[in-house]
Scaffold this motif. Structure first.
Motif, short mmCIF file in Angstrom:
data_model
loop_
_atom_site.label_atom_id
_atom_site.label_comp_id
_atom_site.label_asym_id
_atom_site.label_seq_id
_atom_site.Cartn_x
_atom_site.Cartn_y
_atom_site.Cartn_z
N ILE A 3 0.91 -1.24 0.01
CA ILE A 3 -0.03 -0.03 -0.01
C ILE A 3 1.08 1.03 0.11
N LEU A 4 1.88 1.25 0.82
CA LEU A 4 2.86 2.20 0.85
C LEU A 4 3.53 2.68 -0.29
N THR A 262 -0.96 11.05 3.83
CA THR A 262 -1.80 11.62 4.71
C THR A 262 -3.18 11.26 4.64
N GLY A 263 -3.78 11.30 3.32
CA GLY A 263 -5.03 10.92 2.92
C GLY A 263 -5.31 9.69 3.19
N PHE A 264 -4.32 8.71 3.24
CA PHE A 264 -4.67 7.24 3.57
C PHE A 264 -4.55 6.87 4.92
N TYR A 265 -3.31 7.43 5.48
CA TYR A 265 -3.22 7.03 7.00
C TYR A 265 -3.67 7.94 8.16
N LYS A 271 -5.82 15.91 3.73
CA LYS A 271 -4.74 15.61 2.82
C LYS A 271 -3.99 16.98 2.58
N ASP A 272 -4.59 17.97 2.45
CA ASP A 272 -3.94 19.22 2.01
C ASP A 272 -2.97 19.84 3.18
#
Lengths: 299, 240
Positions: A3-4, A262-265, A271-272
């Motif tokens: 995923i990373l 950021t969006g995922f974790y 996200k921004d």
């Protein structure tokens, strides 16, 4: 781990788009110390003009890839003209009058006008852009990459290298660098520096338009697609430094990747945030940007 | 070659030149001397279009050039090596020189043999050959001065204007610069030289103008100015 890898890979292609737009900011900043704050709109217009062109060509019986390749020069020429128009209507007077802020409002205003025009011509809905390459992802050790994402990276790098080679090798490119170094002295060389500034705006918008048709097949196309990209690329230009070509690429990649992570974790809602935090951090610690260097000046 | 009449110019609301009239004949070396702030540099800037004159006439041959932008004046054959040298710091020496020939390389002036001219510059200024690949910003002050002069010469100009080529240089280098100017003069090129080293300038020049507070205070053949007691007392110091 997979995923990373996936997040990093898709961050890279978005990051390269930021990099190209930020590169466009640099082009005009170098010659005129002004920026086109409608750069996102230049990208959006490029993508929409590209969409109309490619649809026309596909309608005429061409395959997606052939249509895309024929569309590219059309979009580039459109970008050049659009950028020249921005310089002519928005920036020229401000530069001539040595106005510190006139160009800011003027380029923002032009950007808004362009967005309204696009809404009237292409409507409010996001439109699908035909992909020139197969959309099925290729798997590299479990990390799935769309062929178009690879094309974005290659296309972005090719564009920036082409412009760099032009600047370093051709006498006209050297005239651009000379204007960026010292505008008055460039005038004494017989260089029409007003034309050089117009040209740098043309080239800047062309880069954005080019980025627009690169990113369009993996996102959607529409009148509002430019605003966020233009703003983030501005952050990238500040992070990387307004004078460093390599800086915008690295800055773009940093932003693209951290956004995805950021969006995922953490949360897509945040996200921004990391990119903007980085922007604030760079501004307070290294205002010239991570790679920004002061010009060598000796008296 | 050049005829300037009642030139009025300045910066914004500050008027610096109050009606300057000078003439440079074909093949002559004319020098403009005077103390700091007399308006020598402003005169050259108005002549080359770096600033727009407020009034007056500047005739290059039969062409009125007052008010033209600097790139057009350069393309008409006026090369201006400006005060402070103003080389392009992020470009190598060779590119700086090529840019001097920009109008020739882009069709705005007869091309001639730019490669041969580049070679001539390297013969005139051997230091520049050694440094050809080095960025101009890393050169010493003296080398930058040579580069600025060579860059102006690359235009193959009809009129070469040099602004304080000796500024900030060591005495030995100043001598070298004036020797170069004498050599250039021998080639027949028309020159307008602005200098603070009045004695040395009058030594090489054919004709001189003395500026004071934005006006021409005295003028005459260089040899006569050199012997003029008033000029000697004011500008040449006790040594001469």
């Amino acid at each position: 781990m997979q995923i990373l890898g996936q997040l990093i890979v898709s961050g890279i292609s978005v990051g390269m788009i930021y990099g190209v737009i930020a590169f466009g900011y640099q082009l005009t900043f170098a010659t005129s110390k002004t920026l086109n704050f409608g750069q996102g709109e230049a990208l959006m217009l490029g993508a929409l003009v590209g969409l109309t062109t490619i649809n026309f060509l596909i309608g005429a019986g061409l395959g997606n890839l052939a249509a895309f390749l024929i569309m590219l020069p059309v979009v580039c020429v459109f970008g050049l003209l659009q950028g020249a128009a921005v310089e002519f209507f928005g920036v020229r007077q401000a530069v001539k009058n040595k106005s510190d802020s006139g160009w800011i409002m003027a380029t923002i205003a032009l950007g808004i006008i362009f967005k309204n025009m696009a809404e009237n011509i292409w409507g409010h809905d996001a439109l699908r852009f035909p992909s020139p390459l197969p959309e099925a992802a290729i798997s590299f050790g479990g990390v799935r990459i769309q062929p178009m994402e690879i094309a974005i990276v290659i296309g972005a790098i090719a564009l920036m290298i082409a412009i760099e080679i032009f600047n370093r090798r051709s006498i006209y490119g050297k005239a651009v660098i000379a204007t960026a170094n010292d505008r008055d002295a460039a005038g004494l060389m017989g260089i029409d520096t007003r034309l050089v500034i117009m040209f740098s705006y043309a080239l800047s918008s062309m880069s954005a338009a080019f980025a627009g048709v690169l990113v369009a097949p993996v996102t959607l196309t529409g009148a509002t697609m430019g605003a966020a990209l233009g703003l983030k690329a501005f952050a990238v230009a500040i992070i990387g430094g307004l004078s460093s070509g390599i800086g915008v690429v690295v800055g773009g990649l940093i932003l693209g990747i951290t956004e995805n992570l950021t969006g995922f974790y953490i949360s897509t809602g945040y996200k921004d945030v990391p990119g903007l935090l980085l922007l604030l951090l760079v501004l307070s610690l290294k205002p010239a940007g991570l790679f920004g260097a002061k010009a060598i000046k000796k008296v | 070659m050049l005829k300037v009449e009642k030139l009025v110019a300045g910066y914004g609301k500050v008027q610096v030149l109050h009606g300057v009239s000078i003439e440079v004949a074909d093949g002559q070396l004319v020098t403009l001397i005077g103390s700091n702030g007399a308006g020598k540099t402003t005169t050259l800037r108005a002549l080359s279009g770096m600033i727009a004159p407020q009034s007056g006439s500047i005739k290059l041959g039969a062409v009125e050039i007052a008010g033209l932008p600097s790139h057009r004046i350069t393309r008409l054959g006026v090369a201006h090596s400006p005060e402070g040298r103003r080389v392009f710091p992020t470009l190598p020496v060779s590119d700086n020189l090529l840019l001097g020939a920009f109008p020739r390389l882009t069709g705005a002036r007869p091309k001639g043999d730019t490669a041969a001219d580049l070679e001539k510059m390297f013969e005139l200024f051997p230091r520049l050959r050694e440094r050809r690949t080095q960025l101009a910003g890393t050169l010493s002050g003296g080398e930058q001065q040579m580069l600025a002069m060579a860059r102006a010469l690359m235009l193959n100009p009809d009129l070469l204007m040099l602004d304080e080529p000796s500024m900030g240089l060591s005495p030995r280098l100043v001598e070298e610069v004036f020797a170069t100017i004498a050599r250039l003069k021998a080639t027949g090129i028309t020159m307008l030289l602005v200098e603070q080293f009045a004695a040395a300038a009058l030594e090489v020049a054919d004709f001189g103008y003395v500026m004071e507070n934005g006006r021409i205070a005295a003028s005459g053949p260089a040899a006569r100015l050199r012997d003029d007691p008033a000029v000697r007392a004011a500008y040449l110091g006790a040594a001469h």
